[in-house]
Design a protein around this motif. Structure first.
Motif, PDB file in Angstrom:
ATOM      1  N   UNK A   1       1.028 -11.426  78.890  1.00  0.00           N
ATOM      2  CA  UNK A   1       1.118 -12.707  79.597  1.00  0.00           C
ATOM      3  C   UNK A   1       2.254 -13.577  79.069  1.00  0.00           C
ATOM      4  N   UNK A   2       2.753 -13.285  77.873  1.00  0.00           N
ATOM      5  CA  UNK A   2       3.918 -14.000  77.323  1.00  0.00           C
ATOM      6  C   UNK A   2       4.926 -12.954  76.856  1.00  0.00           C
ATOM      7  N   UNK A   3       5.637 -12.303  77.801  1.00  0.00           N
ATOM      8  CA  UNK A   3       6.498 -11.161  77.445  1.00  0.00           C
ATOM      9  C   UNK A   3       7.726 -11.530  76.619  1.00  0.00           C
ATOM     10  N   UNK A   4       8.052 -12.810  76.515  1.00  0.00           N
ATOM     11  CA  UNK A   4       9.236 -13.216  75.750  1.00  0.00           C
ATOM     12  C   UNK A   4       8.881 -13.704  74.356  1.00  0.00           C
ATOM     13  N   UNK A   5       7.660 -13.376  73.891  1.00  0.00           N
ATOM     14  CA  UNK A   5       7.193 -13.889  72.601  1.00  0.00           C
ATOM     15  C   UNK A   5       6.517 -12.777  71.808  1.00  0.00           C
ATOM     16  N   UNK A   6       6.817 -12.732  70.516  1.00  0.00           N
ATOM     17  CA  UNK A   6       6.053 -11.959  69.545  1.00  0.00           C
ATOM     18  C   UNK A   6       5.446 -12.924  68.536  1.00  0.00           C
ATOM     19  N   UNK A   7       4.226 -12.639  68.115  1.00  0.00           N
ATOM     20  CA  UNK A   7       3.614 -13.429  67.051  1.00  0.00           C
ATOM     21  C   UNK A   7       3.690 -12.624  65.755  1.00  0.00           C
ATOM     22  N   UNK A   8       4.297 -13.203  64.741  1.00  0.00           N
ATOM     23  CA  UNK A   8       4.324 -12.572  63.422  1.00  0.00           C
ATOM     24  C   UNK A   8       3.043 -12.974  62.696  1.00  0.00           C
ATOM     25  N   UNK A   9       2.101 -12.033  62.614  1.00  0.00           N
ATOM     26  CA  UNK A   9       0.771 -12.350  62.101  1.00  0.00           C
ATOM     27  C   UNK A   9       0.696 -12.331  60.587  1.00  0.00           C
TER      28      UNK A   9
END
Length: 531
Positions: A442-450
């Motif tokens: 749903x947010x293809x332009x974002x990665x979350x660095x967990x």
């Protein structure tokens, strides 16, 4: 002329009066009866009202007693994060989850090698006939990290598999089967750690498990008893290749195994008849029997390179077969084994994973390339078209990627790597940190660095610990090799907590949402178990 009724009234006037008098008397009697019955009806109405309110009071009292007085069963508080450590130990690339203590929270199974068990359990290597150090199998509560059971299982483990179904009369619904390098072949109850069966062996490392059968060095063993069945070479391949149980559209079961650049296939019906000498209700597929070479058991299929992975793929008209070779990924029709699509890939060294990119689109995720040249690719399983791609440099010790279905009929994907390029001398596990990233379509332009992990990661898994409640990451870290014991840690991290403290990595400029809005949005995802 006079009407007949009027004439009758003139001739008999008294008769008419008598009729009216009789009618009045009847009406008066009815009124008296009505007055007499009124008090009775009033009393009945009051009784019904009292009965209604009395039953209502009893119901409310029952609800109050059940809700506030009778205590509800205690539900264990599931901690978002926990960690357990073992000093001077080594560990293995193995993690499994199962609800061992029946508290509706998934628990964790893992292996470690040490001189003794933890302080809570007085079981030594010598008590099971092993020299010290030896390999222990341990079960840890997924709710709080407490040790449920642990026991010595082998001198040194070559292979382990859990959730192996067991017969009803065995007293265990599932087991963990461990093959030792030096003479041990054992099955333990997943829920208690007790021994189900134990046989001496000398398998070495050349073994693989094909549940519920065990294929070892060309022999086949029963997964429920550990006894050898059949003859050597029953599968006509060595034990180093991965295997796959495949069901054709005719409902016939076949075991598929990579044989260099070809596929080998065996009918489960044929294997059963060969082993037991008895007929059975399983099926053969005439189309597949025509494709199989009766001598070599090879299918009429040749890959452009050595076959590395075989995977079942659900399709609208039945299962398909995804074949990953050293040169390409090919989706094969599940009946005719004809290519549906082919995607040329230079270097796919990791097993692909599956997940939903949209509610109607199932995707296969492949890692193409290694090191600074690694790319994450999402392919539409129906067409082979690239849905999403991202360069994500990786470290040599990065764990396998993972996915978990979400309640919006998509999937959350988890990758290890380095988003920002680093110097070449930093592309080693000891010099750079392993970074865990999460991606949601749903947010293809974002990665979350967990998370960022500097320790050596031996095994990693993402699991749904409680249905419709929370998902968590399990990390098993320890020494890189068996010759240098050190700190072994097993840790659980709740995905929602990791999201709330994550760093937002934007893959494209702009975007209407702030970093905090993205975190809040993804932190409310609800997860489902894999089908």
């Amino acid at each position: 002329m006079m009407d007949s009724k009027d004439l009758e009234a003139e001739i008999h006037p008294l008769k008419n009066e008598d009729g009216k008098l009789q009618e009045n008397l009847e009406n008066q009697a009815k009124k008296e009866d009505s007055l007499k019955s009124s008090p009775l009806q009033s009393r009945l109405s009051r009784c019904r009202t009292v009965a209604f309110f009395l039953s209502l009071f009893i119901c409310l009292l029952g609800v109050f007693v059940i809700s506030f007085i009778i205590p509800c069963p205690d539900r264990p508080a599931s901690q978002g994060t926990w960690r357990i450590n073992y000093d001077t130990a080594v560990t293995y690339d193995f993690l499994a989850t199962e609800d061992i203590n029946r508290d509706k929270v998934q628990d964790v199974l893992f292996l470690y090698k040490n001189t003794n068990s933890s302080n809570n359990f007085n079981r030594s290597c010598a008590s099971e006939g092993f020299s010290s150090p030896c390999t222990f199998v341990a079960a840890v509560s997924g709710a709080n990290g407490s040790i449920l059971w642990e026991r010595p299982a082998a001198q040194d483990v070559a292979l382990v598999e859990c959730a192996i179904p067991q017969p009803r009369d065995s007293g265990a619904s599932s087991a963990c089967i461990l093959m030792g390098r030096l003479g041990s072949f054992i099955a333990v109850n997943s829920f208690t750690g007790e021994t189900l069966w134990n046989h001496p062996s000398s398998f070495g490392g050349n073994a693989s498990i094909l549940s519920p059968l065990l294929q070892v060095n060309g022999y086949i063993y029963s997964g429920s008893t550990g006894q050898q069945i059949g003859h050597q070479g029953s599968l006509c391949v060595d034990g180093t290749s991965g295997s796959l149980l495949f069901v054709t559209r005719a409902g016939a079961h076949y075991i598929l195994l990579p044989c260099a650049s070809s596929l080998c296939g065996h009918s489960v019906k044929g294997l059963y008849e060969k082993v037991t000498g008895r007929d059975n209700q399983l099926r053969r597929d005439p189309y597949w029997e025509d494709m199989l070479n009766t001598t070599t058991h090879r299918l009429l299929l040749h890959s452009s390179g050595g076959i590395r992975y075989l995977l079942n793929v659900p399709g609208k008209s039945g299962e398909h077969l995804l074949l990953v070779s050293s040169e390409a990924c090919v989706l094969l029709d599940g009946q005719e084994l004809a290519p549906i699509w082919t995607f040329s890939a230079a270097q796919v060294l990791r097993k692909p994973i599956f997940g939903r990119y949209t509610p109607d689109t199932l995707a296969v995720v492949i890692e193409n390339g290694t090191g600074i040249d690694r790319q994450i690719l999402f392919l539409d399983l129906n067409t082979g078209v690239v849905l999403w791609s991202q360069a994500l440099p990786g470290l040599p010790g990065d764990p396998q990627s993972a996915s978990l279905p979400t309640a919006d009929h998509r999937s959350a994907f988890f990758f290890w790597g380095l988003h920002e390029l680093v110097a070449a001398n930093q592309m080693e596990p000891r010099d750079a940190q392993h970074s865990l990233y999460m991606f949601h379509p749903t947010v293809p332009s974002v990665l979350l660095e967990l998370a960022n992990i500097s320790a050596n990661i031996v095994a990693f898994q993402v699991a749904l610990f409680e249905p419709s409640r929370h998902a968590a990451c399990i990390l098993l870290t320890g020494p890189a090799g068996p010759d240098a014991p050190g700190l072994v840690s097993v840790a659980k991290h709740k995905v929602q907590d990791l999201i709330l403290s994550s760093r937002v990595v934007r893959l494209a400029e702009g975007g209407p949402d702030s970093d905090q809005a993205i975190r809040d949005r993804l932190s409310h995802l609800r997860y489902q178990s894999k089908a």
